[in-house]
Design a protein around this motif. Structure first.
Motif, short mmCIF file in Angstrom:
data_model
loop_
_atom_site.label_atom_id
_atom_site.label_comp_id
_atom_site.label_asym_id
_atom_site.label_seq_id
_atom_site.Cartn_x
_atom_site.Cartn_y
_atom_site.Cartn_z
N ASN A 31 0.81 -1.22 0.00
CA ASN A 31 0.00 0.00 0.00
C ASN A 31 0.84 1.27 0.00
N GLY A 32 2.06 1.17 0.51
CA GLY A 32 2.85 2.38 0.69
C GLY A 32 3.86 2.65 -0.40
N SER A 33 3.76 1.93 -1.52
CA SER A 33 4.74 2.13 -2.58
C SER A 33 4.10 2.76 -3.81
N LEU A 34 4.92 3.56 -4.48
CA LEU A 34 4.43 4.33 -5.62
C LEU A 34 4.30 3.50 -6.89
N CYS A 35 5.27 2.63 -7.14
CA CYS A 35 5.27 1.95 -8.44
C CYS A 35 5.06 0.45 -8.30
N GLY A 36 4.96 -0.18 -9.44
CA GLY A 36 4.69 -1.61 -9.51
C GLY A 36 5.70 -2.46 -8.76
N LEU A 37 6.95 -2.02 -8.72
CA LEU A 37 7.98 -2.82 -8.05
C LEU A 37 7.60 -3.02 -6.58
N GLY A 38 7.36 -1.92 -5.88
CA GLY A 38 7.03 -2.03 -4.46
C GLY A 38 5.65 -2.64 -4.23
N GLN A 39 4.71 -2.27 -5.10
CA GLN A 39 3.33 -2.76 -4.91
C GLN A 39 3.22 -4.27 -5.04
N THR A 40 4.13 -4.87 -5.81
CA THR A 40 4.04 -6.32 -6.01
C THR A 40 5.16 -7.09 -5.32
N ALA A 41 6.15 -6.38 -4.79
CA ALA A 41 7.32 -7.05 -4.21
C ALA A 41 6.96 -8.09 -3.14
N PRO A 42 5.92 -7.86 -2.30
CA PRO A 42 5.63 -8.87 -1.28
C PRO A 42 4.88 -10.10 -1.80
#
Lengths: 589, 157
Positions: free
Chosen positions: A489-500
Motif C-alpha cells: 500500500n505504501g509504494s508508488l510503483c509496480g515494483l514495491g506494490q508487487t514485491a511482497p
C-alpha cells in the motif's frame, strides 16, 4: 544431387551458449562445395535440445535435429552430403503425425514466435516473405482510426504483465494533442527467469520494429525508442542490423512508402536497473537521469518522455501487432478466454523437462503448460510449485494446477500473469528460501524512493533470513504479513506494490514449511544450511574414501574400506560429499 | 591535453548536442576504459553543463557502471531464478574458490573481475556464467573449473 535447399542453425543466445557456433562453422565448411545454403536462425524454441539444426528440403518439408555438438555436426554433414536422414538425431519433423501429436507441439499456437527459428533474423527479405511489413502497408490503406479499432477488437492486453488493454492505451495517446509524441518499446526484460523478449528480439526483430511503426502511425508519433537491457548483446546487434535494413528498404525514416508518415527508431541501452522496467522510471532513464518512478497521473499518454504524450508497450505486445493487422482483430480475439485474448509466451524453466520458450493460447491450464507442453518434472520427481511473474508474482502449489492462464484467474490466486517467466520447482526447493531469494532481489533493486519499499522489504528479508537460520518465532509470520500489506500500500510503483507477492503466496500455500522451520527447526526440502545435517549411513558406506577426498574442510575421517564419519563441528554443509557418494550413503536431514 | 581528456574527446563531441545523452556517453566511456575514470566525470560535467554530484548520482544508481579499474576479462555469474533453483550458488562458490576473490573484486594478476548479475536470460541452460560477451551453460563445479582453465589456455595460445 541433393534435394536440400538449406541448413539452418538456431543461433540465439541459448544456442550459442550450448555450442552452436562450432556446429555452424563445421557445417559451413563441410558443405562449402555444395549448393546448400548454411545460415543462422533465431530461437527454435526447443532450448532443451540445443544446439538445433534444421534441414530444409526443396519440396518444403524439413527435419530438425537436436543435441548436435562438434562431432555430431561432422556426422550430420556427411549424412547431408549422402542425402540421408540421421534418424538417431531427429527431434522434430513439422507436419509429421508422430511429432505433431506430441503435446509439446499440439498445444502451442505461434503468433508472437511465428518467425522465430524459421527465418534468418538478420534478413529483412525473409521477414518480408513471411507477410512482413504487410501490416504497415495495410495500416496506411485503412487509416489510423481503423488500426486502433482493430487493436481494440483483438482484445490485446499489455504483455509486460499488468495487462492494460493496448487499444485503449493507443486511443488515449492518439487523443492527446501535441507537436511531438513518442513510442517506446520496453525491452528491459529484468525479471530473473524470463527471456521471452530476448527470444523475440533475437529471432524476429523486424516484427517489433513493424509493431512500433504501426503504433507510431496510429497515435501520430514520429520517434520511437527501444529501451533494451545491456545484458542482451546479441539482441542489440540484431536490432541495430534490423533498423539499418528497415531504413534502407524505406520501412523506417522520412515519408515511409510514400505515405507522408515519417518514423524513426533509436536504441537506448539500459544500464542495469530493474526498476527501469517500470514505465515512468524507464522514461526518466532515457532522459539521462536516475531511473526513479514518478507519480501517475499524469499518465504517459498525456505527459511522458520529455513531458510529451508517449505510448509505451512491451516487446511481446508489439510483436503481436503486425499479425493482428494482417489477420484481423476478430481472428486474434477468437483465441483465448472472454477477457484474455490471444496467446502468451512463457519462458519455461527450472526443474522442467522441455525447458524453453513456449507460446500457448490464453485459458490453457497451468497443468497443461507444465505437464503437456513442458513434459513434466525432470527425473519424474514430484511437482512442488510453479513460480510465475518473477519477483512480482507468486508461488502456486499443486492444488492450483488447474487454474487457467488468464489475467484474472491468476490475479485471484495472489500471483500475476507477469511478463511470462515460469519457473517450475520440485521437492528439492525450499519455499521459504525461494521467498527470501526474491526479496533479496527487490531489496537490491528498490530505487529507494518510497520508505516502505526501501526499508519494509529489507525488514521482511531479515525476518526470512532469521527463519531460514532456525531463529524464527511464530509471531514473525504475523509481522511478515502485516509488513507485506504495508509495503504493497505504501509504494508508488509496480515494483514495491508487487514485491511482497512471493512472500504472501508462499505464506498462503506453503505455511507448513514456514512452521517446520520455526517450530521443528527443520528445512523439509533440505536446503537451508543451518537446519540440515549430513550423516553417513554405516550400513551403506563402503569406505571408498571418495567423500573424504571431496570434502574441502577435511571434516570426514575414516580408514579405507571402513565406515567414514563426518565431524559436525567442522562441516560447512557444502554438500560435496552428498553429491560425490556413489552408494547413497550420505544422508541429508 | 592529458590522456583521458584526449581519449574521451570523440565521445564528448558525439553526445554534446544530444538531449539526455549522459547515460550513453558514460556507457561509451566505460566501454573504452572498462570503468569510468574520475577525470572523465569532471570533463563531462564541464562539457554537458551537469553538476558532478548529479553525474555521480546517475553512476551510482545503475549497476552497470564502475568507478574502479577492472581486470582484462569480466566473469558474470548469473543469480536468476532458474540458476538459483538449479544450484547456481555452488557455481558462485566454485568461481570464488578458484579465483580466490569476492564479488566485485579483481584477481591479483588483473586477469578476471568477478560480478554477479540478476539474470542473463539463458535460463534453459541454467546454471550459467558469462565471460565478457560469451555465455557458458549447464554448468556444475567440475565444468566451471574446466571453462576457466580452457578460457585462459585458448587466449594464451
Amino acid at each position: 544431387m541433393t534435394n536440400i535447399k538449406r541448413v539452418k542453425i538456431g543461433m540465439a543466445s541459448c544456442g550459442l551458449a550450448a555450442g552452436a557456433q562450432v556446429v555452424f562453422d563445421n557445417l559451413k565448411e563441410d558443405l562449402a562445395d555444395s549448393n546448400i545454403v548454411v545460415e543462422r536462425t533465431g530461437c527454435i524454441g526447443m532450448c532443451f535440445r540445443e544446439p538445433l539444426v534444421e534441414i530444409e528440403y526443396n519440396d518444403g518439408h524439413s527435419i530438425i535435429y537436436g543435441d548436435i555438438d562438434g562431432k555430431k555436426s561432422k556426422f550430420l554433414s556427411q549424412k547431408i552430403k549422402n542425402n540421408e536422414i540421421a534418424e538417431e538425431l531427429v527431434v522434430y519433423i513439422p507436419g509429421d503425425e508422430k511429432y505433431e501429436n506430441d503435446h509439446y507441439h499440439k498445444k502451442q499456437i505461434k503468433i508472437v514466435l511465428r518467425n522465430s527459428g524459421i527465418i534468418n533474423p538478420e534478413s529483412i527479405v525473409e521477414y518480408i516473405e513471411k507477410n512482413g511489413y504487410k501490416g504497415i502497408k495495410k495500416s496506411f490503406e485503412k487509416g489510423k482510426d481503423w488500426v486502433i479499432e482493430e487493436i481494440l477488437k483483438s482484445g490485446l492486453r499489455g504483455r509486460g504483465g499488468a495487462g492494460f488493454p493496448t487499444g485503449l492505451k493507443w486511443k488515449f495517446a492518439g487523443g492527446s494533442k501535441s507537436d511531438m509524441k513518442y513510442i517506446i518499446c520496453n525491452a528491459d526484460e529484468g525479471d530473473p527467469g524470463a527471456f521471452m523478449d530476448r527470444s523475440v528480439l533475437e529471432g524476429d526483430p523486424h516484427s517489433v520494429l513493424e509493431g512500433m511503426t504501426i503504433a507510431g502511425y496510429a497515435i501520430g508519433a514520429n520517434q520511437g525508442y527501444i529501451y533494451v537491457r545491456a545484458e542482451y548483446p546479441l539482441a542489440i546487434i540484431r536490432l541495430e542490423k534490423a533498423i539499418a535494413q528497415a531504413k534502407e528498404e524505406e520501412f523506417l525514416g522520412e515519408n515511409i512508402l510514400n505515405s507522408g508518415f515519417s518514423f524513426d527508431i533509436s536504441l537506448k541501452k539500459g544500464a542495469g536497473a530493474f526498476v527501469c522496467g517500470e514505465e515512468t522510471a524507464l522514461m526518466r532513464s532515457i532522459e539521462g537521469n536516475r531511473g526513479m518512478p514518478t507519480l501517475k497521473p499524469p499518465f504517459p499518454a498525456n505527459s511522458g518522455l520529455w513531458k510529451k504524450p508517449t505510448n509505451i508497450n512491451n516487446v511481446e505486445t508489439f510483436a503481436n501487432v503486425p499479425w493482428i493487422i494482417v489477420n484481423g482483430g476478430d481472428k486474434y480475439a477468437s483465441i483465448g478466454t472472454e477477457k484474455s485474448k490471444g496467446t502468451k509466451v512463457f519462458a519455461l524453466t527450472g526443474k522442467i523437462k522441455n525447458s524453453g520458450t513456449v507460446e500457448v493460447p490464453m485459458g490453457i491450464t497451468l497443468r497443461e503448460v507444465i505437464f503437456d507442453v513442458g513434459g513434466g518434472i525432470i527425473n519424474d520427481k514430484k511437482f512442488k510449485a510453479v513460480q510465475i511473474g518473477g519477483p512480482s508474482g507468486g508461488c502456486l502449489p499443486a492444488s492450483l494446477l488447474d487454474t487457467p492462464v488468464d489475467y484474472d484467474s491468476l490475479n485471484n490466486t495472489g500471483a500475476i500473469m507477469g511478463s511470462g517467466g515460469m519457473v517450475v520447482m520440485d521437492e528439492d526447493s525450499c519455499m521459504v528460501d525461494v521467498a527470501k531469494f526474491f526479496l533479496d532481489f527487490v531489496v537490491e533493486e528498490s530505487c529507494g524512493k518510497c520508505t516502505f519499499c526501501r526499508i519494509g522489504n529489507r525488514r521482511m528479508y531479515e525476518i526470512l533470513d532469521r527463519i531460514t537460520k532456525g531463529k524464527g518465532e511464530m509471531k514473525d509470520l504475523d509481522e511478515l504479513e502485516a509488513l507485506a500489506y504495508q509495503v504493497k500500500n505504501g509504494s508508488l510503483c509496480g515494483l514495491g506494490q508487487t514485491a511482497p507477492n512471493p512472500v504472501l503466496t508462499s505464506l498462503k500455500y506453503f505455511r507448513d514449511e514456514y512452521i517446520a522451520h520455526i517450530k521443528n527447526k527443520k528445512c523439509p526440502a533440505g536446503v537451508c544450511k543451518a537446519l540440515i545435517e549430513f550423516r553417513i549411513d554405516p550400513d551403506k558406506c563402503t569406505g571408498c574414501t571418495l567423500c573424504a577426498r571431496n570434502c574441502p574442510v577435511d571434516a570426514i575421517s575414516g580408514e579405507v574400506k571402513k565406515t567414514h564419519i563426518i565431524d559436525q563441528s567442522i562441516c560447512i554443509k557444502c554438500g560435496k560429499c552428498y553429491t560425490a557418494c556413489r552408494f547413497d550413503a550420505v544422508i541429508k536431514e | 591535453m592529458n590522456k583521458i581528456e584526449e581519449g574521451i574527446k570523440p565521445i564528448v563531441k558525439k553526445y554534446k548536442e544530444e538531449v539526455g545523452a549522459l547515460i550513453p556517453a558514460l556507457q561509451e566511456i566505460q566501454e573504452k576504459y572498462k570503468y569510468i575514470p574520475k577525470e572523465s566525470i569532471e570533463i563531462l560535467s564541464k562539457e554537458f553543463h551537469i553538476p558532478v554530484p548529479r553525474i555521480n548520482g546517475v553512476i551510482t544508481f545503475y549497476a552497470q557502471f564502475r568507478t574502479e579499474p577492472v581486470g582484462k576479462h569480466i566473469i558474470r555469474v548469473c543469480h536468476g531464478t532458474a540458476c538459483f533453483v538449479n544450484n547456481g550458488d555452488s557455481i558462485m562458490d566454485t568461481v570464488k574458490e578458484i579465483l580466490n576473490i569476492e564479488v566485485g573484486e579483481t584477481t591479483e594478476d588483473r586477469y578476471y573481475t568477478l560480478e554477479q548479475v540478476a539474470c542473463l536470460g539463458c535460463c534453459s541452460l541454467a546454471p550459467v556464467i558469462m565471460i565478457d560477451d560469451r555465455v557458458y551453460g549447464k554448468l556444475d563445479s567440475t565444468k566451471v573449473k574446466n571453462v576457466l582453465k580452457k578460457f585462459k589456455e585458448v587466449e594464451n595460445d
